[in-house]
Design an enzyme around this catalytic site. Structure first.
Site, mmCIF file in Angstrom:
data_model
loop_
_atom_site.group_PDB
_atom_site.id
_atom_site.type_symbol
_atom_site.label_atom_id
_atom_site.label_comp_id
_atom_site.label_asym_id
_atom_site.label_seq_id
_atom_site.Cartn_x
_atom_site.Cartn_y
_atom_site.Cartn_z
ATOM 1 N N TRP A 1 -9.678 7.255 -7.938
ATOM 2 C CA TRP A 1 -11.031 7.216 -8.533
ATOM 3 C C TRP A 1 -10.777 6.767 -9.843
ATOM 4 C CZ3 TRP A 1 -15.860 8.255 -7.660
ATOM 5 C CH2 TRP A 1 -16.148 8.653 -6.379
ATOM 6 N N GLU B 1 0.870 -1.294 -0.034
ATOM 7 C CA GLU B 1 0.052 0.017 -0.017
ATOM 8 C C GLU B 1 0.845 1.235 0.067
ATOM 9 O OE1 GLU B 1 -3.707 0.182 -0.196
ATOM 10 O OE2 GLU B 1 -3.223 -1.817 -0.857
ATOM 11 N N TRP C 1 1.834 1.639 -3.637
ATOM 12 C CA TRP C 1 1.025 2.006 -4.441
ATOM 13 C C TRP C 1 1.075 3.853 -4.263
ATOM 14 C CZ3 TRP C 1 -2.241 0.895 -8.070
ATOM 15 C CH2 TRP C 1 -2.750 -0.358 -8.400
ATOM 16 N N TRP D 1 -21.165 10.737 -19.697
ATOM 17 C CA TRP D 1 -21.584 10.541 -18.246
ATOM 18 C C TRP D 1 -22.988 11.052 -18.177
ATOM 19 C CZ3 TRP D 1 -18.752 7.157 -16.047
ATOM 20 C CH2 TRP D 1 -17.152 7.003 -16.443
ATOM 21 N N TRP E 1 -16.418 10.500 -12.659
ATOM 22 C CA TRP E 1 -15.891 10.026 -11.709
ATOM 23 C C TRP E 1 -15.093 11.593 -11.149
ATOM 24 C CZ3 TRP E 1 -10.632 11.659 -12.152
ATOM 25 C CH2 TRP E 1 -10.147 12.080 -13.524
ATOM 26 N N ASN F 1 -10.716 2.185 3.487
ATOM 27 C CA ASN F 1 -10.101 1.993 2.087
ATOM 28 C C ASN F 1 -11.075 1.096 1.206
ATOM 29 O OD1 ASN F 1 -8.064 2.388 -0.071
ATOM 30 N ND2 ASN F 1 -7.624 0.149 0.195
#
Length: 498
Positions: free
Chosen positions: A391, A281, A284, A312, A368, A350
């Site tokens: 996202w 993590e 990341w 969208w 988004w 998370n």
């Protein structure tokens, strides 16, 4: 021999004295070192008066000032636009160099360029120091010398390249005693009120601030780290470290956290799997920093340009659905509980960040970017690179993203990760009396079950905004404009989607 007689350390996202690479660099290069923190009006403007993050920063700056004072120095605190305040202060102090931790967000990069130019006009050097990450920008590249766009090979390269020296703390005991006290600059800290903020105690973060607060949370987490990989996905379980806010504002260094995880991973034994997952993590986080550095356009656009062709949902219905999502009124209990958690506390688990993001984009069909902007305002630990990366991962528009045809099912996610409904009952108390089986999808419950729980759908709790199976088909049609499916990064297993 020192390079400079006087230097100024400008603290931003590194509100600590321990293992501070910027502070260490300045103390090495200068005979006298001053330290400043600016409550930057360019950042603070537009924030609500009760913003939790400002209160956390203020508390952390108070603690930082005490540490520096105890060492014999003094923290200079300014309130204004950093682009003007830093050059003016540097000139007033008569320093030859200003040192700051390197920032990677586009707005921060532009600000630092402006400050550097102003300092150069004054004949003062500006030095940015790597401190937020273990590896930055172009330190981890492919064999072809290109930045990675897929996480797994990036992580392998990161782990292959990391050395003990990369994780070693900066600075030595006693260094702070060399900090200088300004003779012509006020070191008085402004109050929250004088900064334009009033954050009631009940509204503040439920975690301790400053270096001592970060250390307290780390000490609490280390015995639990061995089980991180098993507990991290369950929002009702104390699985995460809760250190993300401290990492965001630099009240603890990334080296400290990565060193603990890396050491435990290499040691092996029962703790290795949990440590490896937690370290992943942290990697990341660095991956998204790297992506933002090389692709700053992701702030406004899809990492994969083809996905910007998606149409969208817009209009009154979409706006109403977005508002319902923001307020935790979607009719899907786990989604609503998660949104109420972020609204009430500024924190979201998370796993639930992925679930709520998927629901907004792939069940409601909403851009988004609207969800990303909402999280940016609401999250205590908001970090542009990670928020954008997360996202875009959920929306399948980013690098190494969830394939567009992989769609979280909010009910099965609820049943799997909050099976007893402890999390849902905490944040959606109107459903508390429903039995576990009915709690995850109240609209499926029979009339007697709802009556026994004193729940009338449409009055006590909303009907679902959409039917997931119908929304899923609409999403597949919406994404059909994209000819090449994204390849999934391993952030979720395959059993709890569709």
């Amino acid at each position: 021999m020192s390079e400079f007689q006087k230097g100024l350390v400008w603290l931003r996202r590194d509100l600590r004295c321990t293992d501070n690479a910027t502070l260490t660099r300045a103390l090495t290069a200068c005979r006298e070192v001053y330290v400043v923190f600016v409550f930057d009006t360019a950042i603070l403007k537009g924030l609500p008066a009760d913003d939790r993050r400002v209160a956390f920063i203020h508390d952390s700056v108070v603690a930082l000032a005490k540490t520096i004072e105890d060492a014999g120095g003094a923290l200079i605190v300014r309130h204004g636009d950093s682009s003007a305040e830093i050059p003016a202060l540097a000139k007033s102090l008569g320093v030859q160099a200003v040192f700051a931790g390197r920032d990677y967000e586009p707005a921060a990069v532009a600000r630092d360029r402006t400050v550097a130019r102003s300092l150069d006009d004054l004949g003062i050097a500006f030095e940015a120091v790597k401190d937020q990450v273990i590896f930055e920008a172009s330190e981890i590249l492919t064999a072809q010398g290109e930045p990675y766009s897929v996480f797994t090979p990036y992580q392998r390269a990161w782990l292959k390249q990391v050395r003990p020296v990369d994780l070693a703390p900066h600075g030595r005991p006693g260094d702070l005693q060399r900090l200088a006290v300004p003779t012509n600059e006020a070191a008085t800290l402004p109050s929250l009120a004088s900064l334009g903020f009033e954050v009631p105690q009940t509204h503040r973060m439920a975690i301790p601030a400053g270096e001592s607060g970060a250390r307290q949370l780390l000490d609490d987490f280390l015995p639990r780290m061995a089980h991180y990989h098993e507990r991290r996905d369950y929002p009702a379980v104390r699985g995460p470290s809760y250190l993300s806010v401290h990492l965001r504002f630099g009240t603890i260094s990334i080296r400290t956290l990565a060193r603990e995880a890396h050491t435990a991973m290499l040691r092996g034994g029962d703790a290795a799997s949990g440590a490896q997952t937690w370290l992943s993590e942290l990697i990341w986080r660095e991956f998204y920093f790297m992506i933002l550095h090389h692709h700053p356009e992701v702030v406004a656009k899809a990492f994969k340009p083809a996905y910007d062709a998606i149409e969208w949902a817009t209009g009154k219905v979409a706006d109403a659905n977005f508002q319902a999502w923001c307020e935790g009124r979607t009719g899907y209990p786990l989604v609503d509980a998660a949104m109420r958690q972020i609204n009430q506390t500024g924190y979201m688990h998370n796993r639930l960040r992925m679930v709520t993001a998927s629901f907004l984009v792939k069940d409601l069909g909403i851009d988004w970017r609207r969800g990303e902007a909402y999280f940016a305002r609401a999250l205590n630990d908001f970090d542009l690179s990670a928020n954008n990366g997360g996202w875009q991962w959920a929306a399948s528009t980013g690098c190494d993203a969830q394939p567009y045809f992989r769609i979280f099912n909010p009910v099965t996610q609820s049943e799997k990760f909050d099976p007893l409904g402890r999390f849902i009952r905490k944040y959606v108390p109107e459903l508390a009396d429903l039995p576990d089986k009915a709690l995850h999808a109240p609209w499926r419950a029979d009339a007697q079950t709802l009556l026994n729980a004193k729940v009338t759908l449409g009055r006590d709790y909303p009907h679902p905004l959409v039917a997931h199976d119908v929304a899923r088909k609409e999403t597949l049609a919406r994404y059909a404009v994209v000819k090449t499916p994204a390849v999934s990064g391993k952030r979720d297993d395959d059993t709890d989607v569709d």
